[in-house]
Motif scaffolding. Structure first.
Motif, PDB file in Angstrom:
ATOM      1  N   LYS A 181     -75.098 -56.618   4.852  1.00  0.00           N
ATOM      2  CA  LYS A 181     -74.125 -57.692   5.066  1.00  0.00           C
ATOM      3  C   LYS A 181     -74.437 -58.890   4.174  1.00  0.00           C
ATOM      4  N   ASN A 182     -75.713 -59.227   4.051  1.00  0.00           N
ATOM      5  CA  ASN A 182     -76.107 -60.349   3.184  1.00  0.00           C
ATOM      6  C   ASN A 182     -75.746 -60.071   1.727  1.00  0.00           C
ATOM      7  N   LEU A 183     -76.004 -58.853   1.293  1.00  0.00           N
ATOM      8  CA  LEU A 183     -75.672 -58.490  -0.083  1.00  0.00           C
ATOM      9  C   LEU A 183     -74.164 -58.545  -0.316  1.00  0.00           C
ATOM     10  N   ARG A 184     -73.386 -58.115   0.673  1.00  0.00           N
ATOM     11  CA  ARG A 184     -71.925 -58.179   0.561  1.00  0.00           C
ATOM     12  C   ARG A 184     -71.458 -59.621   0.431  1.00  0.00           C
ATOM     13  N   GLU A 185     -72.060 -60.515   1.230  1.00  0.00           N
ATOM     14  CA  GLU A 185     -71.693 -61.936   1.169  1.00  0.00           C
ATOM     15  C   GLU A 185     -72.016 -62.546  -0.190  1.00  0.00           C
ATOM     16  N   LEU A 186     -73.002 -61.975  -0.869  1.00  0.00           N
ATOM     17  CA  LEU A 186     -73.382 -62.460  -2.202  1.00  0.00           C
ATOM     18  C   LEU A 186     -72.563 -61.803  -3.311  1.00  0.00           C
ATOM     19  N   GLY A 187     -71.590 -60.945  -2.885  1.00  0.00           N
ATOM     20  CA  GLY A 187     -70.681 -60.365  -3.870  1.00  0.00           C
ATOM     21  C   GLY A 187     -70.957 -58.932  -4.267  1.00  0.00           C
ATOM     22  N   ASP A 188     -71.881 -58.257  -3.580  1.00  0.00           N
ATOM     23  CA  ASP A 188     -72.212 -56.862  -3.904  1.00  0.00           C
ATOM     24  C   ASP A 188     -71.002 -55.966  -3.603  1.00  0.00           C
ATOM     25  N   ARG A 189     -70.523 -55.257  -4.603  1.00  0.00           N
ATOM     26  CA  ARG A 189     -69.362 -54.373  -4.430  1.00  0.00           C
ATOM     27  C   ARG A 189     -69.656 -52.954  -4.932  1.00  0.00           C
ATOM     28  N   ARG A 190     -70.907 -52.552  -4.819  1.00  0.00           N
ATOM     29  CA  ARG A 190     -71.275 -51.212  -5.281  1.00  0.00           C
ATOM     30  C   ARG A 190     -70.635 -50.111  -4.425  1.00  0.00           C
ATOM     31  N   VAL A 191     -70.339 -50.418  -3.155  1.00  0.00           N
ATOM     32  CA  VAL A 191     -69.684 -49.416  -2.306  1.00  0.00           C
ATOM     33  C   VAL A 191     -68.326 -49.035  -2.872  1.00  0.00           C
ATOM     34  N   GLU A 192     -67.550 -50.035  -3.278  1.00  0.00           N
ATOM     35  CA  GLU A 192     -66.215 -49.757  -3.845  1.00  0.00           C
ATOM     36  C   GLU A 192     -66.331 -48.880  -5.088  1.00  0.00           C
ATOM     37  N   GLU A 193     -67.362 -49.123  -5.899  1.00  0.00           N
ATOM     38  CA  GLU A 193     -67.564 -48.318  -7.108  1.00  0.00           C
ATOM     39  C   GLU A 193     -67.901 -46.878  -6.744  1.00  0.00           C
ATOM     40  N   ARG A 194     -68.748 -46.722  -5.732  1.00  0.00           N
ATOM     41  CA  ARG A 194     -69.121 -45.367  -5.300  1.00  0.00           C
ATOM     42  C   ARG A 194     -67.910 -44.606  -4.759  1.00  0.00           C
ATOM     43  N   VAL A 195     -67.107 -45.268  -3.909  1.00  0.00           N
ATOM     44  CA  VAL A 195     -65.936 -44.613  -3.311  1.00  0.00           C
ATOM     45  C   VAL A 195     -64.953 -44.178  -4.388  1.00  0.00           C
ATOM     46  N   ALA A 196     -64.738 -45.024  -5.378  1.00  0.00           N
ATOM     47  CA  ALA A 196     -63.802 -44.699  -6.470  1.00  0.00           C
ATOM     48  C   ALA A 196     -64.274 -43.493  -7.271  1.00  0.00           C
ATOM     49  N   ASP A 197     -65.588 -43.207  -7.217  1.00  0.00           N
ATOM     50  CA  ASP A 197     -66.162 -42.117  -8.011  1.00  0.00           C
ATOM     51  C   ASP A 197     -66.226 -40.793  -7.251  1.00  0.00           C
ATOM     52  N   ILE A 198     -65.855 -40.785  -5.959  1.00  0.00           N
ATOM     53  CA  ILE A 198     -65.918 -39.548  -5.174  1.00  0.00           C
ATOM     54  C   ILE A 198     -64.827 -38.580  -5.619  1.00  0.00           C
ATOM     55  N   LYS A 199     -65.222 -37.347  -5.925  1.00  0.00           N
ATOM     56  CA  LYS A 199     -64.286 -36.305  -6.339  1.00  0.00           C
ATOM     57  C   LYS A 199     -63.976 -35.394  -5.142  1.00  0.00           C
ATOM     58  N   PRO A 200     -62.780 -34.806  -5.110  1.00  0.00           N
ATOM     59  CA  PRO A 200     -62.434 -33.919  -3.990  1.00  0.00           C
ATOM     60  C   PRO A 200     -63.443 -32.789  -3.779  1.00  0.00           C
ATOM     61  N   ASP A 201     -64.066 -32.324  -4.868  1.00  0.00           N
ATOM     62  CA  ASP A 201     -64.996 -31.205  -4.771  1.00  0.00           C
ATOM     63  C   ASP A 201     -66.416 -31.645  -4.431  1.00  0.00           C
ATOM     64  N   ASP A 202     -66.644 -32.958  -4.270  1.00  0.00           N
ATOM     65  CA  ASP A 202     -67.968 -33.445  -3.873  1.00  0.00           C
ATOM     66  C   ASP A 202     -68.258 -33.052  -2.427  1.00  0.00           C
ATOM     67  N   LEU A 203     -69.521 -32.827  -2.128  1.00  0.00           N
ATOM     68  CA  LEU A 203     -69.911 -32.496  -0.758  1.00  0.00           C
ATOM     69  C   LEU A 203     -69.843 -33.728   0.135  1.00  0.00           C
ATOM     70  N   PHE A 204     -69.381 -33.524   1.362  1.00  0.00           N
ATOM     71  CA  PHE A 204     -69.518 -34.584   2.359  1.00  0.00           C
ATOM     72  C   PHE A 204     -70.573 -34.198   3.389  1.00  0.00           C
ATOM     73  N   THR A 205     -70.898 -32.900   3.471  1.00  0.00           N
ATOM     74  CA  THR A 205     -71.927 -32.466   4.411  1.00  0.00           C
ATOM     75  C   THR A 205     -72.506 -31.130   3.993  1.00  0.00           C
ATOM     76  N   ILE A 206     -73.730 -30.878   4.435  1.00  0.00           N
ATOM     77  CA  ILE A 206     -74.345 -29.543   4.384  1.00  0.00           C
ATOM     78  C   ILE A 206     -74.799 -29.251   5.807  1.00  0.00           C
ATOM     79  N   ILE A 207     -74.150 -28.290   6.452  1.00  0.00           N
ATOM     80  CA  ILE A 207     -74.471 -27.947   7.837  1.00  0.00           C
ATOM     81  C   ILE A 207     -75.263 -26.641   7.836  1.00  0.00           C
ATOM     82  N   TYR A 208     -76.461 -26.704   8.349  1.00  0.00           N
ATOM     83  CA  TYR A 208     -77.308 -25.512   8.398  1.00  0.00           C
ATOM     84  C   TYR A 208     -77.034 -24.734   9.673  1.00  0.00           C
ATOM     85  N   THR A 209     -76.654 -23.472   9.491  1.00  0.00           N
ATOM     86  CA  THR A 209     -76.357 -22.608  10.632  1.00  0.00           C
ATOM     87  C   THR A 209     -77.659 -22.199  11.306  1.00  0.00           C
ATOM     88  N   SER A 210     -77.593 -21.971  12.608  1.00  0.00           N
ATOM     89  CA  SER A 210     -78.787 -21.602  13.366  1.00  0.00           C
ATOM     90  C   SER A 210     -79.309 -20.250  12.911  1.00  0.00           C
TER      91      SER A 210
END
Length: 658
Positions: A181-210
């Motif tokens: 939160k402090n970094l955001r208040e100081l103008g950190d916008r790296r999250v927006e850059e990361r989100v813009a770079d997400i591709k449909p084929d990127d992984l969102f999870t790896i679920i290990y089966t039992s």
């Protein structure tokens, strides 16, 4: 749902929902006073952005993997937001994770960081940290702060045991969020850059089966996989809906509903098996995802209360339920929802129509009266507001399926696997064929192949039993770092072999009738690999052949061929041994001595009942040319023997309740 989901990835979905639903309650967790504390869509998003910023500042890179060892709670979803908004993927597991799972999954998944729910889980990481070479940071979800003095736990502080060996920098999630939160208040916008770079084929999870072999498979699911599920699951969900979450929050089945509530602005409340009955009455959910075991428990509870009631109440219920069946079954027929596996001809259809119409005329008035007096009260067991529940993770017993749908609690059974994100088929209120898992969902193709020859049976042949192959946008990317295993189930042209056996009904719905692959799924959703259990049992000099069973049951059983020479005093043929009570008792004791926690097996992997088979497995019949057991053949041949294991146990439990 399809017209409402426009996001290209889950991070965009989170932003869209925060913007659209703002201060509306999104997720809730129950406290000790039985009250649910909620967090709004806006707050969960903003907290997630702050956490993502903190993670990025710790050195988390885009497309890195982060392990999460936590159970159902609103902090879990905040963690999920933080990981995905930083452009990374999560590797989730519950707090019941074993030491073996930690030592295998965390290194194999290349997780760089790990979230742990509480001090108990933190101790597991400390204990196994020597094997976690890739972990750079441990993040604790619970606790006000962290110290390293190892002198108790005063004032809610969590101590790191200095004797546990070198550990990475350990921080509290609250501190990481505050830093973000402090970094955001100081103008950190790296999250927006990361989100813009997400591709449909990127992984969102790896679920290990039992798995019991120590090497569970990591199922890679992409943003596109989950977005396709949200686009195609045909449930009418809106901001007025309340979901009660009881399945493990990291399972793919539960995650679809989790993402669905976010997309549609519904509220989701986390519960557990211990509190489920109270929470049903507190939350009064309109929807929930569930496993067959939940419905069996509710059914048994309702039946127990009926049996404990007066003679008049028992008679009233019997008449009320009988009248409901004689109205609901005909209505299902007229709607085209009466299960049809053979293709009724014109004469059969006319006959059924006449009997159905007669049944409705005779029983409609008694049904309407008794439904208001008797059955509506029973519906209060689920809070009284339930519009539907989707049961998955195993087949729902037919009598339980029909019971709840008859008394007015729609159970919309679905079908899928972790590898398919998971939805493949889905019952809807308009297409509710009891005994099936519903029609195939949009954008999904299905083939049914002959188990022996591989010949395609469906399409076009309905009513034919075959192995299920599917293709669609929900199919996994593959098993993480296991290309050879991926190739066995996923062909180059995108067809995935489910290992399940199904029939396409004449209602255009899918019915699951068995499995060709080895994994057994119990009623409570536990996935069990039978081969390690069988390998252990055949090490016994008293056992020649064994096949573990238990699909869609409460517990495991085993079909066993005893070693003839070891039981010569009881007979000279397998038939004689199979009929011997003494041999049965000796074999059962041998099984219980072999399959126990002291030998590395989990509690749900124990064999509760056995049956002795009267002949050896033969090549070309029960065995393939490679001498592997044809499970579907053995299951069909000894179906009555298998059923007897569970009938005897159920009768014993019923007698004990009396």
């Amino acid at each position: 749902m399809s017209s409402k989901v426009t996001a290209k990835n889950l991070a965009e979905l989170y932003y869209d929902s925060a913007k659209k639903y703002g201060d509306k309650p999104a997720f809730g967790t129950r406290n000790k006073d039985k009250q649910f504390f909620t967090i709004s869509f806006r707050d969960v998003y903003e907290t997630g952005v702050a956490l993502a910023t903190g993670l990025i500042d710790l050195g988390l890179k885009a497309r890195d993997h982060v392990a999460v060892l936590s159970d159902n709670r609103k902090e879990w979803i905040i963690t999920n937001y933080g990981i995905l908004l930083s452009g990374a993927a999560d590797v989730p597991r519950g707090t019941d994770v074993t030491d073996g799972d930690i030592r295998y999954i965390l290194p194999h998944s290349d997780a760089k960081m790990v979230f742990v729910e509480n001090e108990v889980t933190l101790r597991k990481i400390e204990k196994n940290f020597a094997d976690l070479k890739n972990i750079t940071h441990v993040i604790l979800i619970d606790g006000d702060s962290i110290t390293t003095n190892g002198k108790g736990n005063p004032n809610g502080k969590v101590q790191i045991d200095p004797k546990a060996g070198p550990i990475p920098k350990t921080t509290n999630m609250a501190d990481l969020i505050a830093k973000g939160k402090n970094l955001r208040e100081l103008g950190d916008r790296r999250v927006e850059e990361r989100v813009a770079d997400i591709k449909p084929d990127d992984l969102f999870t790896i679920i290990y089966t039992s798995g019991t072999t120590g090497e569970p498979k990591g199922v890679m699911l992409t943003h596109a996989n989950m977005i396709s599920q949200l686009r195609n699951i045909p449930i009418d969900i809106g901001p007025k809906d309340r979901f009660l979450s009881i399945l493990p929050v990291w399972h793919s089945f539960e995650r679809v509903f989790q993402m669905g509530t976010i997309a549609m602005g519904a509220s989701q409340y986390y519960t557990n098996v211990k509190n489920i009955r109270e929470d049903l009455s507190i939350v009064k959910p309109t929807f929930m995802a569930s496993a067959p075991r939940l419905w069996e428990n509710l059914y048994q509870g309702i039946q127990s209360r009926i049996q404990e009631g007066s003679f008049i109440k028992k008679i009233l219920f019997k008449i009320a339920y009988g009248s409901a069946l004689r109205v609901q079954r005909p209505l299902h027929f007229f709607k085209g929802n009466r299960l049809d596996l053979s293709g009724r001809n014109l004469v059969q259809s006319i006959t059924l129509a006449v009997f159905s119409l007669f049944s409705i005329i005779v029983f409609l008035i008694p049904y309407l009266i008794l439904n208001a007096i008797v059955l509506r009260k029973i519906k209060q067991a689920t809070g009284g507001k339930l519009r539907g529940s989707v049961s998955g993770g195993g087949s729902l017993p037919f009598h339980i399926d029909e019971f709840f749908n008859t008394i007015g609690i729609p159970v919309l059974e679905g079908y899928g696997l972790t590898e398919t994100s998971p939805g493949l088929a889905f019952r809807t209120p308009k297409h509710l064929v009891v005994g099936s898992v519903g029609p195939i969902i949009p954008e999904t193709e299905i083939l049914l192949k002959d188990i022996e020859t591989g010949e395609i049976l469906y399409p076009p042949k309905k009513g034919a039993k075959g192995e299920i192959y599917v293709r669609g946008p929900q199919i996994m990317k593959g098993y993480y770092k296991r290309p050879e295993v991926t190739a066995k189930v996923l062909a180059n042209n995108g067809w995935f072999n489910t290992g399940d056996i199904g029939i396409m009904t004449y209602n255009d719905t899918l019915k699951i009738v068995g499995r060709t692959k080895e994994t057994i799924v119990l009623l409570n959703g536990e996935n069990i690999e039978p081969v390690p259990i069988e390998n252990k049992l055949v090490q016994s000099p008293f056992i020649d052949h064994v096949m573990v069973v238990g699909q869609d049951q409460k517990f495991l059983g085993a079909l066993i061929l005893p070693a003839l020479e070891k039981f010569a005093e009881y007979g000279s043929t397998y038939e004689q041994l199979a009929a011997s009570k003494a041999v049965h008792e000796k074999i059962l004791q041998e099984v219980k001595n072999s399959i126990r926690t002291e030998n590395g097996f989990k509690s749900f992997e124990k064999i509760v009942e056995v049956r002795l088979i009267p002949k050896a497995f033969d090549v070309g019949d029960e065995l393939s040319a490679k001498l592997s057991v044809k499970r579907h053949v053995v299951t069909a041949k000894y179906q009555s023997l298998i059923e007897s294991m569970y009938e005897v146990k159920a009768q014993g439990q019923a007698y004990a309740r009396r």
